[in-house]
Design a protein around this motif. Structure first.
Motif, short mmCIF file in Angstrom:
data_model
loop_
_atom_site.label_atom_id
_atom_site.label_comp_id
_atom_site.label_asym_id
_atom_site.label_seq_id
_atom_site.Cartn_x
_atom_site.Cartn_y
_atom_site.Cartn_z
N GLN A 34 0.82 -1.21 0.00
CA GLN A 34 0.00 0.00 0.00
C GLN A 34 0.85 1.26 0.00
O GLN A 34 2.00 1.25 0.39
N GLY A 35 0.25 2.34 -0.43
CA GLY A 35 0.92 3.63 -0.43
C GLY A 35 0.75 4.28 -1.78
O GLY A 35 0.52 3.60 -2.77
N CYS A 36 0.86 5.60 -1.82
CA CYS A 36 0.69 6.29 -3.10
C CYS A 36 1.78 7.33 -3.26
O CYS A 36 1.55 8.49 -3.04
N PRO A 37 2.99 6.90 -3.66
CA PRO A 37 3.48 5.54 -3.83
C PRO A 37 4.03 5.00 -2.51
O PRO A 37 4.31 5.76 -1.60
N PRO A 38 4.19 3.65 -2.42
CA PRO A 38 4.82 3.09 -1.22
C PRO A 38 6.29 3.46 -1.15
O PRO A 38 6.93 3.71 -2.18
N ARG A 39 6.82 3.51 0.05
CA ARG A 39 8.25 3.81 0.22
C ARG A 39 9.07 2.62 -0.26
O ARG A 39 8.59 1.48 -0.25
N PRO A 40 10.33 2.84 -0.64
CA PRO A 40 11.18 1.71 -1.05
C PRO A 40 11.27 0.63 0.01
O PRO A 40 11.27 -0.56 -0.31
N GLU A 41 11.29 1.03 1.29
CA GLU A 41 11.35 0.03 2.36
C GLU A 41 10.13 -0.88 2.31
O GLU A 41 10.22 -2.10 2.52
N ALA A 42 8.95 -0.29 2.02
CA ALA A 42 7.73 -1.08 1.96
C ALA A 42 7.77 -2.04 0.79
O ALA A 42 7.31 -3.18 0.89
N ILE A 43 8.33 -1.59 -0.34
CA ILE A 43 8.41 -2.47 -1.51
C ILE A 43 9.32 -3.64 -1.20
O ILE A 43 9.01 -4.80 -1.50
N ILE A 44 10.46 -3.37 -0.53
CA ILE A 44 11.39 -4.45 -0.20
C ILE A 44 10.74 -5.42 0.78
O ILE A 44 10.86 -6.64 0.66
N HIS A 45 9.98 -4.87 1.73
CA HIS A 45 9.28 -5.75 2.67
C HIS A 45 8.28 -6.63 1.93
O HIS A 45 8.15 -7.82 2.22
N GLY A 46 7.61 -6.05 0.94
CA GLY A 46 6.67 -6.83 0.13
C GLY A 46 7.37 -7.97 -0.59
O GLY A 46 6.85 -9.09 -0.66
N VAL A 47 8.58 -7.70 -1.09
CA VAL A 47 9.33 -8.75 -1.79
C VAL A 47 9.70 -9.87 -0.81
O VAL A 47 9.65 -11.05 -1.16
N VAL A 48 10.04 -9.51 0.43
CA VAL A 48 10.38 -10.53 1.43
C VAL A 48 9.16 -11.42 1.71
O VAL A 48 9.27 -12.65 1.77
N VAL A 49 7.99 -10.78 1.84
CA VAL A 49 6.76 -11.56 2.07
C VAL A 49 6.49 -12.47 0.87
O VAL A 49 6.14 -13.65 1.03
N ALA A 50 6.72 -11.92 -0.34
CA ALA A 50 6.50 -12.70 -1.55
C ALA A 50 7.44 -13.90 -1.58
O ALA A 50 7.07 -15.00 -2.00
N GLN A 51 8.68 -13.69 -1.13
CA GLN A 51 9.64 -14.79 -1.14
C GLN A 51 9.20 -15.92 -0.21
O GLN A 51 9.36 -17.10 -0.53
N GLN A 52 8.61 -15.54 0.94
CA GLN A 52 8.12 -16.58 1.86
C GLN A 52 7.06 -17.42 1.17
O GLN A 52 7.03 -18.64 1.30
N LYS A 53 6.19 -16.74 0.41
CA LYS A 53 5.14 -17.48 -0.28
C LYS A 53 5.76 -18.38 -1.37
O LYS A 53 5.35 -19.53 -1.53
N LEU A 54 6.75 -17.87 -2.07
CA LEU A 54 7.41 -18.66 -3.11
C LEU A 54 8.05 -19.91 -2.52
O LEU A 54 7.99 -20.99 -3.10
N GLU A 55 8.68 -19.73 -1.35
CA GLU A 55 9.30 -20.88 -0.70
C GLU A 55 8.27 -21.94 -0.38
O GLU A 55 8.50 -23.14 -0.57
N ARG A 56 7.11 -21.49 0.08
CA ARG A 56 6.05 -22.45 0.42
C ARG A 56 5.57 -23.16 -0.85
O ARG A 56 5.44 -24.38 -0.87
N LEU A 57 5.38 -22.38 -1.93
CA LEU A 57 4.91 -22.97 -3.19
C LEU A 57 5.90 -23.99 -3.71
O LEU A 57 5.54 -25.09 -4.13
N GLU A 58 7.19 -23.62 -3.63
CA GLU A 58 8.23 -24.52 -4.13
C GLU A 58 8.30 -25.77 -3.27
O GLU A 58 8.49 -26.88 -3.77
N GLY A 59 8.11 -25.58 -1.95
CA GLY A 59 8.12 -26.72 -1.05
C GLY A 59 6.99 -27.69 -1.33
O GLY A 59 7.16 -28.90 -1.29
N GLU A 60 5.80 -27.11 -1.64
CA GLU A 60 4.65 -27.98 -1.94
C GLU A 60 4.86 -28.76 -3.22
O GLU A 60 4.39 -29.87 -3.37
N LYS A 61 5.57 -28.11 -4.16
CA LYS A 61 5.78 -28.74 -5.46
C LYS A 61 6.70 -29.96 -5.32
O LYS A 61 6.51 -30.97 -5.99
N ALA A 62 7.68 -29.84 -4.42
CA ALA A 62 8.68 -30.89 -4.30
C ALA A 62 8.09 -32.19 -3.74
O ALA A 62 7.14 -32.17 -3.01
#
Lengths: 144, 411
Positions: free
Chosen positions: A116-144
């Motif tokens: 969120q934000g208009c626009p979000p701060r760079p810190e918020a974008i990086i935090h979003g990427v970290v959250v996204a990575q956690q989801k990716l790890e879970r998806l990859e784990g389920e696939k294996a």
């Protein structure tokens, strides 16, 4: 964050502008330049959706860009995570009543992380990427 | 060569876009190519049309001020200022003098960050990524100061019809002074890196030339026009805000380089020198800044009531980092404007791509397209249609071509 066995590569992001005002664009670029420097963790912007794990979508999805957004999404390999950056992609934001919108983004493609934000701060974008990575790890784990 | 007359080799067509994922404006380009050389260039903008004017005609001017912030995320104050000036002329509001100075200082900080942003993007297009990261690092100093003064990094939301929404406090002035000193110290370093570097000279000198006559005929504005030798600057020609009180001269490349060639290099010269000019303007503003109120009508309910009584039309102009922005507003005694027209600076400059691009090489497209500062920092996908075969060129390949040309020239 410790990388698990299931997700053992660098995280690459692809940025898609669906009719944004450019505010989120420059904050995304600011987020990858030396002040924040996420590239030391392997996170970087790439030029092709076929190389990317994360899709960063900015903008409220104007009618002309809807088809392109769908095509870019389909070109990404699984597992993939979509991040919606900015208020207008989440809800329409200041452009909520425009006649030229097919958005918000989650009307067009499934969204996993909202920043969120208009626009979000760079810190918020990086935090979003970290959250996204956690989801990716879970998806990859389920696939294996 | 094929014997089949259908498989004509030249000219072949190279479409680029319209999806440019890291850009502000997705634009579709079509190039007629003869080998590496561009014969004809054409483009189709309009992929980010959000219907802002239509929405604005259904909102009241206080709401529109915040909508104008979001016309362009980089020109955060330019559109708001031009719109507010149009409204103030219609309603005959006298803006407090201190507010004029606050507006001027914010507008000049915006110019500093925007030109540094552009310089980094230009370096990236040449394959000089070290310089991209260097300029974006020094740009953060301006972003911090803007955040300190307005509360936001982007889309500042500081302008209000009749003044500004936030005054500077005494403890902010040392931080402003520190930033100005930072950029003064940086000036010679930046000029040396950009103007004395052999790579940048080879790629930008006599590349993407826009002649004085073409610049005049195509109605270019801002640094693009000044780099071709046009002596024009809204801040000097039609002073507004505090610019009338200040000593400003339009920056022309011949003052520094001794000649005007109207190429990409001259555009770099003009923008880098304007960073220094902005530092000087902010210094002048700080010296003269009067005390007093910063807004003519602090009560929003009263202001909204005044909009309903307003009749008339006016033009608001401002010299944005990319050139003149112009807002036309007509009020007919309703809460919302009857008519609102926005002419952004890039709109005037886009047509200059055509004379610049024709005759140049395909590897020069990124830097020439970026040189008028549409922030067209990268191109996603190029489909090359050659002798019936269809190959896809990604933005990376285009970028690689550009980097290879730099290497070839440096070897």
């Amino acid at each position: 964050m410790k990388l698990t066995k299931s997700f053992n590569r660098s995280l690459w992001a692809f940025h898609f502008n669906s009719g944004s005002c450019n505010g989120c664009e420059i904050e995304i670029v600011a987020a990858i330049t030396p002040r924040y420097d996420p590239e030391r963790f392997g996170i970087k912007l790439v030029g092709s959706p076929k190389h990317a794990d994360i899709l960063l979508v900015t903008g409220p999805v104007v009618k002309k860009m809807r088809d392109r957004l769908e095509r870019v999404y389909q070109q990404m390999p699984d597992p993939k995570v979509v991040m919606c950056v900015g208020a207008c992609g989440t809800s329409g934001g200041p452009f909520y009543d425009s006649y030229n919108l097919d958005g918000p983004v989650d009307d067009v493609i499934p969204v996993d992380v909202y920043v969120q934000g208009c626009p979000p701060r760079p810190e918020a974008i990086i935090h979003g990427v970290v959250v996204a990575q956690q989801k990716l790890e879970r998806l990859e784990g389920e696939k294996a | 060569m094929s014997d089949d007359p259908q498989k004509k080799m030249t000219p072949y067509t190279v479409p680029i876009g319209p999806t440019h994922p890291a850009l502000k404006e997705p634009v579709m380009f079509t190039f007629q190519m003869n080998g590496e050389q561009i014969l004809k260039a054409d483009f189709a903008p309009g992929q980010t049309h959000r219907g802002i004017e239509w929405m604005g005609m259904r909102r009241n001017p206080v709401q529109i001020v915040h909508l104008t912030d979001r016309i362009c995320g980089i020109c955060g104050v330019s559109h708001s200022l031009a719109f507010a000036r149009a409204m103030e002329q219609i309603m005959e509001i006298e803006v407090p003098e201190r507010a004029d100075y606050v507006r001027t200082i914010i507008a000049e900080f915006e110019r500093i960050q925007s030109h540094l942003l552009w310089a980094g993007v230009a370096a990236h297009e040449l394959g000089f990524d070290t310089l991209l990261h260097l300029t974006w690092r020094v740009r953060e100093q301006a972003m911090d100061t803007i955040e300190l003064l307005t509360g936001n990094r982007v889309n500042y939301g500081i302008i209000q019809v009749g003044g500004v929404r936030r005054d500077f406090t005494p403890d902010q002035f040392p931080a402003i002074e520190e930033t100005l000193q930072y950029y003064s110290d940086l000036k010679s370093k930046l000029l040396k890196i950009f103007l004395e570097d052999k790579t940048i000279q080879m790629r930008c000198r006599d590349c993407g030339v826009l002649s004085y006559d073409d610049a005049l005929k195509l109605c270019t504005v801002g640094p693009t026009a000044r780099a071709s030798g046009l002596n024009m600057d809204v801040r000097v020609d039609y002073p507004f805000a505090a610019y009338g009180d200040l000593a400003i001269e339009p920056i022309l490349p011949d003052a520094y380089m001794g000649e005007t060639r109207g190429d990409v290099f001259d555009r770099i010269v003009v923008r880098l020198l304007e960073v220094d000019q902005s530092v000087d303007i902010i210094r002048q503003c700080l010296d003269r800044m009067p005390a007093g109120e910063v807004i003519a009508e602090p009560k929003l309910a009263k202001l909204l009531n005044q909009f309903k009584k307003a009749h008339g039309e006016a033009l608001g102009r401002h010299e944005a980092p990319r050139g003149e922005v112009l807002h036309y507003v007509r009020m007919d005694g309703k809460e919302h404007p009857t008519s609102w027209k926005v002419k952004a600076s890039s709109y005037s400059n886009l047509m200059s791509w055509i004379p610049m691009l024709e005759g140049e090489q395909i590897a020069d497209i990124p830097i020439i397209v970026a040189s008028i500062d549409p922030c067209l920092s990268c191109t996603d996908r190029v489909a090359v249609v050659r002798s019936g075969e269809r190959g896809i060129m990604t933005k990376e390949e285009l970028h690689r071509l550009s980097v290879e040309k730099t290497r070839r020239l440096s070897a």
